[in-house]
Design an enzyme around this catalytic site. Structure first.
Site, PDB file in Angstrom:
ATOM      1  N   ASN A 354       0.840  -1.198   0.000  1.00 38.56           N
ATOM      2  CA  ASN A 354       0.000   0.000   0.000  1.00 38.56           C
ATOM      3  C   ASN A 354       0.875   1.249   0.000  1.00 38.56           C
ATOM      4  O   ASN A 354       1.013   1.931   1.005  1.00 38.56           O
ATOM      5  CB  ASN A 354      -0.944  -0.010   1.213  1.00 38.56           C
ATOM      6  CG  ASN A 354      -2.006   1.061   1.130  1.00 38.56           C
ATOM      7  OD1 ASN A 354      -1.918   2.094   1.778  1.00 38.56           O
ATOM      8  ND2 ASN A 354      -3.016   0.822   0.324  1.00 38.56           N
ATOM      9  N   GLY A 397      -2.496   1.512   4.933  1.00 39.47           N
ATOM     10  CA  GLY A 397      -1.168   2.111   4.792  1.00 39.47           C
ATOM     11  C   GLY A 397      -1.216   3.539   4.289  1.00 39.47           C
ATOM     12  O   GLY A 397      -2.265   4.197   4.301  1.00 39.47           O
ATOM     13  N   ARG A 399      -1.203   4.934   1.320  1.00 42.32           N
ATOM     14  CA  ARG A 399      -2.189   5.269   0.278  1.00 42.32           C
ATOM     15  C   ARG A 399      -3.580   5.359   0.881  1.00 42.32           C
ATOM     16  O   ARG A 399      -4.357   6.253   0.545  1.00 42.32           O
ATOM     17  CB  ARG A 399      -2.163   4.247  -0.854  1.00 42.32           C
ATOM     18  CG  ARG A 399      -3.016   4.696  -2.055  1.00 42.32           C
ATOM     19  CD  ARG A 399      -3.003   3.679  -3.198  1.00 42.32           C
ATOM     20  NE  ARG A 399      -3.615   4.231  -4.390  1.00 42.32           N
ATOM     21  CZ  ARG A 399      -4.925   4.226  -4.659  1.00 42.32           C
ATOM     22  NH1 ARG A 399      -5.764   3.696  -3.784  1.00 42.32           N
ATOM     23  NH2 ARG A 399      -5.389   4.745  -5.782  1.00 42.32           N
ATOM     24  N   CYS A 400      -3.901   4.435   1.787  1.00 42.02           N
ATOM     25  CA  CYS A 400      -5.208   4.468   2.442  1.00 42.02           C
ATOM     26  C   CYS A 400      -5.425   5.776   3.203  1.00 42.02           C
ATOM     27  O   CYS A 400      -6.557   6.249   3.320  1.00 42.02           O
ATOM     28  CB  CYS A 400      -5.340   3.303   3.420  1.00 42.02           C
ATOM     29  SG  CYS A 400      -5.363   1.672   2.673  1.00 42.02           S
ATOM     30  N   MET A 401      -4.358   6.334   3.760  1.00 42.19           N
ATOM     31  CA  MET A 401      -4.476   7.509   4.630  1.00 42.19           C
ATOM     32  C   MET A 401      -4.478   8.831   3.869  1.00 42.19           C
ATOM     33  O   MET A 401      -4.395   9.893   4.488  1.00 42.19           O
ATOM     34  CB  MET A 401      -3.329   7.517   5.644  1.00 42.19           C
ATOM     35  CG  MET A 401      -3.341   6.357   6.612  1.00 42.19           C
ATOM     36  SD  MET A 401      -2.155   6.562   7.958  1.00 42.19           S
ATOM     37  CE  MET A 401      -0.596   6.598   7.062  1.00 42.19           C
TER      38      MET A 401
END
Length: 410
Positions: A354, A397, A399-401
């Site tokens: 990620n 991770g 990218r998710c945040m």
């Protein structure tokens, strides 16, 4: 200042991004309700905030403008119409959980200033906030019942999922899990009412009120012509068809959507937990998503008319599919954990695949994924590591945040 949204790739230099710094909603996680709120553990708030601040600092160090979800919301609801809209949508969405207490919670919301309203919705509405004299239902006066009128929203720091910028337009997503469904109301309100965005007349390709689920972790903008979307535990095939049709109809540049079916496991929650783009021709991926024969179910939706119609073809090899849709002679797939089954399983669980690309060949990753980070560097990728002991407990991770709002075109 009016802000034009623009994301035409995964790797174009990142200019503006929206984050959410974890807050009191993390402190409102209770062990007996972790599964309900999609957590496996209770993060330590001071440390998760420290780690998130470090993440944001690494972005600002690269001249990336960082906007915060709560700040944008508090600015938006200074507008009375925005405040009423936000309050109405939150109450409507939470009605099934209010158990006859709708009017009491609405009255409480109306007593709050705009900043307080945003904060209390994010952190959850405990029953203790409503005067005892107005707690007239049995579930309110017994001790056994759940202690919140409206749940806390601990997943808010994963700003990637509730909405995604595609080209100059926006997908405002219908989240699969009830615990996350209210999150898209924030982006919806900001885009409608915040002075920086409200006059942009942004195209919307997907609505939070659509029937089928769609989440931003499954949406990757591979180029100005190609989207990749995961058919996952959180994103449906029907949702992908709806989005593809609207993108083809409203946007002149996008020609193909590559739908990649991934195993419906918690560890493989979204496409970006097993596959991300890190350079023009380089991608991270987790080998565990492939069948024993080494294949995948990949479907290419190709635009056939200006009315949004498309044809569908099927592929089974990720490398050849990527080369075809991106017109590349060669690509490199960089395996999570270096391909070692032990390291790959451990590091994929901790979001080794990620990555957040902030420029071609430059990515942000979690420091704990040492094997994957080493392999990325061996492939010529600049890796910016961030601390992650508490951030990673939420199962997402870098990218998710992050929700990119503006990237430079390639």
């Amino acid at each position: 200042m009016q802000q034009q949204l623009n994301v035409t790739s995964e790797i174009g230099r990142l200019k503006t991004v929206m984050l959410h710094r974890p807050g009191l909603e993390i402190e409102h996680l209770m062990p007996q309700y972790l599964e309900r709120l999609l957590f496996d553990d209770t993060p330590h708030l001071p440390i998760i905030q420290k780690e998130h601040d470090y993440f944001a600092q690494q972005l600002t160090n690269r001249d990336i403008e960082v906007l915060y979800l709560d700040v944008l919301m508090k600015e938006a609801v200074q507008n009375q119409d925005a405040r009423q809209y936000f309050m109405h949508e939150i109450l409507k969405d939470g009605l099934e959980n209010l158990d006859g207490s709708y009017d009491s919670v609405k009255e409480y919301f109306q007593s709050l200033e705009g900043d307080e309203l945003v904060s209390i919705v994010m952190s959850g509405v405990p029953k203790s906030k409503i005067p005892k004299s107005k707690q007239v239902h049995l579930h309110e006066i017994t001790n056994e019942h759940y202690p919140f009128y409206l749940d806390p929203m601990p997943n808010l720091y994963f700003t990637r999922d509730p909405a995604a910028v595609i080209g100059n337009g926006l997908s405002i997503n219908r989240m699969y899990e009830p615990a996350r469904r209210r999150e898209s109301i924030f982006v919806d309100t900001i885009m409608k009412y915040h002075p920086r965005f409200r006059d942009a007349q942004t195209q919307t390709y997907f609505s939070r009120n659509d029937v089928y689920s769609m989440e931003g972790g499954d949406q990757l903008v591979l180029s100005s012509e190609v989207l990749a979307i995961g058919v996952s535990a959180r994103t449906t095939a029907q949702g992908i068809e709806k989005l593809a049709s609207e993108v083809f109809k409203q946007n002149n540049t996008f020609k193909k959507v590559m739908a990649v079916e991934i195993p419906k496991k918690r560890a493989y929650m979204h496409l970006d937990t097993v596959f991300t783009m890190v350079d023009y021709d380089k991608f991270t991926y987790h080998p565990g998503i492939e069948s024993e024969e080494g294949g995948l179910n990949i479907y290419i939706l190709e635009k056939t008319s200006e009315e949004g119609e498309f044809a569908i073809s099927r592929k089974s090899d990720l490398t050849s599919a990527l080369k075809e849709v991106l017109n590349l002679k060669e690509i490199t797939l960089i395996p999570c954990g270096g391909g070692c089954p032990i390291a790959a399983a451990r590091e994929q669980w901790n979001d080794g695949s990620n990555t957040l690309s902030i420029a071609p060949g430059v990515v942000v990753t979690y420091d704990r994924n040492t094997v994957t980070n080493k392999v990325l560097r061996e492939h010529g990728i600049e890796v910016i590591e961030i601390e992650s002991s508490e951030l990673s407990r939420g199962r997402g991770g870098p990218r998710c945040m992050s929700m990119p709002l503006v990237r430079e075109n390639l």
